[in-house]
Design an enzyme around this catalytic site. Structure first.
Site, PDB file in Angstrom:
ATOM      1  N   ARG A  90      49.653  64.365  38.723  1.00 32.86           N
ATOM      2  CA  ARG A  90      48.243  64.302  38.330  1.00 32.86           C
ATOM      3  C   ARG A  90      47.631  62.958  38.630  1.00 32.86           C
ATOM      4  O   ARG A  90      46.445  62.760  38.379  1.00 32.86           O
ATOM      5  CB  ARG A  90      48.162  64.538  36.834  1.00 32.86           C
ATOM      6  CG  ARG A  90      47.903  65.996  36.476  1.00 32.86           C
ATOM      7  CD  ARG A  90      47.647  65.967  35.058  1.00 32.86           C
ATOM      8  NE  ARG A  90      46.908  66.935  34.388  1.00 32.86           N
ATOM      9  CZ  ARG A  90      47.354  68.102  33.954  1.00 32.86           C
ATOM     10  NH1 ARG A  90      48.500  68.550  34.308  1.00 32.86           N
ATOM     11  NH2 ARG A  90      46.595  68.840  33.198  1.00 32.86           N
ATOM     12  N   ARG A 129      40.542  81.403  26.230  1.00 32.78           N
ATOM     13  CA  ARG A 129      42.006  81.521  26.379  1.00 32.78           C
ATOM     14  C   ARG A 129      42.669  81.591  24.999  1.00 32.78           C
ATOM     15  O   ARG A 129      42.309  80.858  24.085  1.00 32.78           O
ATOM     16  CB  ARG A 129      42.564  80.316  27.138  1.00 32.78           C
ATOM     17  CG  ARG A 129      44.096  80.327  27.169  1.00 32.78           C
ATOM     18  CD  ARG A 129      44.684  79.403  28.197  1.00 32.78           C
ATOM     19  NE  ARG A 129      44.303  78.017  28.013  1.00 32.78           N
ATOM     20  CZ  ARG A 129      44.639  77.047  28.847  1.00 32.78           C
ATOM     21  NH1 ARG A 129      45.346  77.317  29.931  1.00 32.78           N
ATOM     22  NH2 ARG A 129      44.255  75.811  28.630  1.00 32.78           N
ATOM     23  N   ARG A 162      44.649  76.860  22.034  1.00 31.26           N
ATOM     24  CA  ARG A 162      45.197  75.520  22.248  1.00 31.26           C
ATOM     25  C   ARG A 162      44.246  74.473  21.682  1.00 31.26           C
ATOM     26  O   ARG A 162      43.034  74.616  21.772  1.00 31.26           O
ATOM     27  CB  ARG A 162      45.400  75.274  23.748  1.00 31.26           C
ATOM     28  CG  ARG A 162      46.780  75.653  24.225  1.00 31.26           C
ATOM     29  CD  ARG A 162      46.947  75.594  25.710  1.00 31.26           C
ATOM     30  NE  ARG A 162      46.494  74.382  26.368  1.00 31.26           N
ATOM     31  CZ  ARG A 162      46.693  74.124  27.656  1.00 31.26           C
ATOM     32  NH1 ARG A 162      47.357  74.991  28.409  1.00 31.26           N
ATOM     33  NH2 ARG A 162      46.245  73.023  28.196  1.00 31.26           N
ATOM     34  N   ARG A 173      38.609  66.824  29.900  1.00 30.72           N
ATOM     35  CA  ARG A 173      39.703  67.122  30.846  1.00 30.72           C
ATOM     36  C   ARG A 173      39.152  67.242  32.270  1.00 30.72           C
ATOM     37  O   ARG A 173      39.785  66.809  33.228  1.00 30.72           O
ATOM     38  CB  ARG A 173      40.426  68.409  30.435  1.00 30.72           C
ATOM     39  CG  ARG A 173      41.317  68.201  29.203  1.00 30.72           C
ATOM     40  CD  ARG A 173      41.613  69.492  28.478  1.00 30.72           C
ATOM     41  NE  ARG A 173      42.408  70.421  29.248  1.00 30.72           N
ATOM     42  CZ  ARG A 173      42.479  71.735  28.979  1.00 30.72           C
ATOM     43  NH1 ARG A 173      41.797  72.247  27.965  1.00 30.72           N
ATOM     44  NH2 ARG A 173      43.225  72.508  29.725  1.00 30.72           N
TER      45      ARG A 173
HETATM   46  P1  AP5 Z   1      45.695  79.249  33.132  1.00 28.05           P
HETATM   47  O1  AP5 Z   1      46.549  79.957  34.121  1.00 28.05           O
HETATM   48  O2  AP5 Z   1      46.251  78.995  31.770  1.00 28.05           O
HETATM   49  O3  AP5 Z   1      45.062  77.922  33.801  1.00 28.05           O
HETATM   50  P2  AP5 Z   1      45.699  76.513  34.131  1.00 28.05           P
HETATM   51  O4  AP5 Z   1      45.118  76.056  35.412  1.00 28.05           O
HETATM   52  O5  AP5 Z   1      47.194  76.559  34.021  1.00 28.05           O
HETATM   53  O6  AP5 Z   1      45.045  75.687  32.933  1.00 28.05           O
HETATM   54  P3  AP5 Z   1      45.617  74.598  31.951  1.00 28.05           P
HETATM   55  O7  AP5 Z   1      44.502  74.378  30.936  1.00 28.05           O
HETATM   56  O8  AP5 Z   1      46.944  74.969  31.373  1.00 28.05           O
HETATM   57  O9  AP5 Z   1      45.742  73.388  32.869  1.00 28.05           O
HETATM   58  P4  AP5 Z   1      45.672  71.937  32.522  1.00 28.05           P
HETATM   59  O10 AP5 Z   1      45.991  71.359  33.829  1.00 28.05           O
HETATM   60  O11 AP5 Z   1      44.438  71.408  31.888  1.00 28.05           O
HETATM   61  O12 AP5 Z   1      46.687  71.807  31.300  1.00 28.05           O
HETATM   62  P5  AP5 Z   1      48.228  71.417  31.213  1.00 28.05           P
HETATM   63  O13 AP5 Z   1      48.867  72.379  30.309  1.00 28.05           O
HETATM   64  O14 AP5 Z   1      48.825  71.185  32.561  1.00 28.05           O
HETATM   65  O15 AP5 Z   1      44.331  80.090  32.983  1.00 28.05           O
HETATM   66  C1  AP5 Z   1      43.286  79.657  32.113  1.00 28.05           C
HETATM   67  C2  AP5 Z   1      42.640  80.890  31.471  1.00 28.05           C
HETATM   68  O16 AP5 Z   1      41.998  81.673  32.479  1.00 28.05           O
HETATM   69  C3  AP5 Z   1      43.648  81.858  30.771  1.00 28.05           C
HETATM   70  O17 AP5 Z   1      43.026  82.427  29.654  1.00 28.05           O
HETATM   71  C4  AP5 Z   1      43.921  82.938  31.851  1.00 28.05           C
HETATM   72  O18 AP5 Z   1      44.268  84.184  31.278  1.00 28.05           O
HETATM   73  C5  AP5 Z   1      42.569  82.985  32.568  1.00 28.05           C
HETATM   74  N1  AP5 Z   1      42.685  83.300  33.990  1.00 28.05           N
HETATM   75  C6  AP5 Z   1      43.666  82.945  34.869  1.00 28.05           C
HETATM   76  N2  AP5 Z   1      43.391  83.412  36.113  1.00 28.05           N
HETATM   77  C7  AP5 Z   1      42.187  84.048  36.009  1.00 28.05           C
HETATM   78  C8  AP5 Z   1      41.367  84.741  36.963  1.00 28.05           C
HETATM   79  N3  AP5 Z   1      41.703  84.842  38.273  1.00 28.05           N
HETATM   80  N4  AP5 Z   1      40.197  85.270  36.516  1.00 28.05           N
HETATM   81  C9  AP5 Z   1      39.830  85.169  35.211  1.00 28.05           C
HETATM   82  N5  AP5 Z   1      40.572  84.535  34.256  1.00 28.05           N
HETATM   83  C10 AP5 Z   1      41.738  83.967  34.680  1.00 28.05           C
HETATM   84  O19 AP5 Z   1      48.117  69.978  30.527  1.00 28.05           O
HETATM   85  C11 AP5 Z   1      47.704  69.820  29.189  1.00 28.05           C
HETATM   86  C12 AP5 Z   1      47.748  68.340  28.820  1.00 28.05           C
HETATM   87  O20 AP5 Z   1      49.100  67.849  28.924  1.00 28.05           O
HETATM   88  C13 AP5 Z   1      46.931  67.392  29.720  1.00 28.05           C
HETATM   89  O21 AP5 Z   1      45.574  67.320  29.321  1.00 28.05           O
HETATM   90  C14 AP5 Z   1      47.688  66.073  29.515  1.00 28.05           C
HETATM   91  O22 AP5 Z   1      47.357  65.470  28.297  1.00 28.05           O
HETATM   92  C15 AP5 Z   1      49.139  66.516  29.460  1.00 28.05           C
HETATM   93  N6  AP5 Z   1      49.788  66.546  30.785  1.00 28.05           N
HETATM   94  C16 AP5 Z   1      50.324  67.633  31.405  1.00 28.05           C
HETATM   95  N7  AP5 Z   1      50.822  67.298  32.616  1.00 28.05           N
HETATM   96  C17 AP5 Z   1      50.596  65.956  32.746  1.00 28.05           C
HETATM   97  C18 AP5 Z   1      50.862  65.036  33.798  1.00 28.05           C
HETATM   98  N8  AP5 Z   1      51.454  65.409  34.928  1.00 28.05           N
HETATM   99  N9  AP5 Z   1      50.484  63.747  33.605  1.00 28.05           N
HETATM  100  C19 AP5 Z   1      49.889  63.337  32.454  1.00 28.05           C
HETATM  101  N10 AP5 Z   1      49.603  64.175  31.437  1.00 28.05           N
HETATM  102  C20 AP5 Z   1      49.958  65.474  31.575  1.00 28.05           C
END
Ligand code: AP5
Length: 216
Positions: A90, A129, A162, A173
């Site tokens: 990221r 979600r 969440r 975000r």
């Molecule tokens: P979903 O598939 O859950 O989307 P996503 O892209 O995985 O979204 P996230 O919110 O999980 O991503 P993120 O990057 O913000 O969070 P992360 O967990 O990595 O889909 C979203 C919704 O849409 C669902 O309801 C789904 O059903 C729906 N949907 C899916 N496809 C669809 C479609 N085609 N049409 C309609 N609806 C659809 O990170 C969380 C936190 O962790 C960060 O903010 C940070 O604090 C920390 N973190 C994680 N990784 C790192 C890193 N590498 N470095 C630093 N901090 C980190």
């Protein structure tokens, strides 16, 4: 290329569907999915030291410090020939650390898939979600609702929202994504492994586009 040679990064804004698509593809291809978000949320649930360190950043929609995340990824990747990384890297620091790690093993990344979705659609998706705190299944009250009101279809547990899916945190975000993660597009584009996929459409349509990009 056989699926077992794939080392893929899923890049894209929060809520673009990275987790949904990475899970489907990992299952279909029989390769490991590594989601830093899922690992961190589990650590928070279990009250581990990692969870205690990460929680305040996650609740605010800020990135967890690079040093913590890079150590975690090293452990997860060790011994795996193929994988899908969801939510990592990221930052440029994370991307460079990943390259260093993989180059040492002579197994560089094979594909970077950027799933692109406009901001307003992201806010719509994320506010709707719901997730299962027990088995991790992901739903959407608008696009993919559970069969029975806010209960997990798989294990019957009440679904939760969440803590970072509140609109003010989602907007932060998105800001953090544009500032810290979007610069990775140029970094990977230069390497010829970058593919941008339109993330708007049904889950099946988006999966088809991703598979086309992977085989192209
Ligand atoms: P979903 O598939 O859950 O989307 P996503 O892209 O995985 O979204 P996230 O919110 O999980 O991503 P993120 O990057 O913000 O969070 P992360 O967990 O990595 O889909 C979203 C919704 O849409 C669902 O309801 C789904 O059903 C729906 N949907 C899916 N496809 C669809 C479609 N085609 N049409 C309609 N609806 C659809 O990170 C969380 C936190 O962790 C960060 O903010 C940070 O604090 C920390 N973190 C994680 N990784 C790192 C890193 N590498 N470095 C630093 N901090 C980190």
């Amino acid at each position: 290329m056989a699926h077992d040679g794939y080392r893929i990064v899923f890049l894209g804004p929060p809520g673009a569907g990275k987790g949904t698509q990475a899970s489907l593809l990992a299952k279909k291809y029989g390769i490991k999915k590594i989601s830093t978000g899922d690992i961190l949320r589990e650590a928070v649930r279990n009250g581990t030291e990692l969870g205690r360190k990460a929680k305040r950043y996650m609740d605010a929609g800020e990135l967890v410090p690079d040093g913590i995340i890079i150590g975690l990824i090293e452990e997860q990747i060790a011994g795996h020939e193929s994988f899908i990384l969801d939510g990592f890297p990221r930052t440029l620091v994370q991307a460079k650390a990943l390259d260093e790690l993989l180059n040492k093993q002579g197994k560089p990344l094979t594909h970077v898939i950027f799933v692109s979705v406009p901001d307003e659609e992201i806010v719509r998706r994320l506010t709707a979600r719901r997730v299962c705190p027990k088995c991790g299944a992901v739903y959407n009250l608008v696009y993919n609702p559970p069969k029975s009101d806010e209960i997990c279809d798989v294990c019957g547990t009440p679904l939760i929202q969440r803590s970072d899916d509140r609109e003010d945190v989602i907007r932060n975000r998105l800001r953090v994504f544009k500032e810290s993660t979007a610069p990775l597009v140029d970094y990977y584009r230069k390497r010829g492994i970058y593919h941008e996929v339109n993330g708007v459409g049904s889950v099946e349509e988006v999966l088809k586009r991703i598979e086309e990009a992977l085989s192209g």
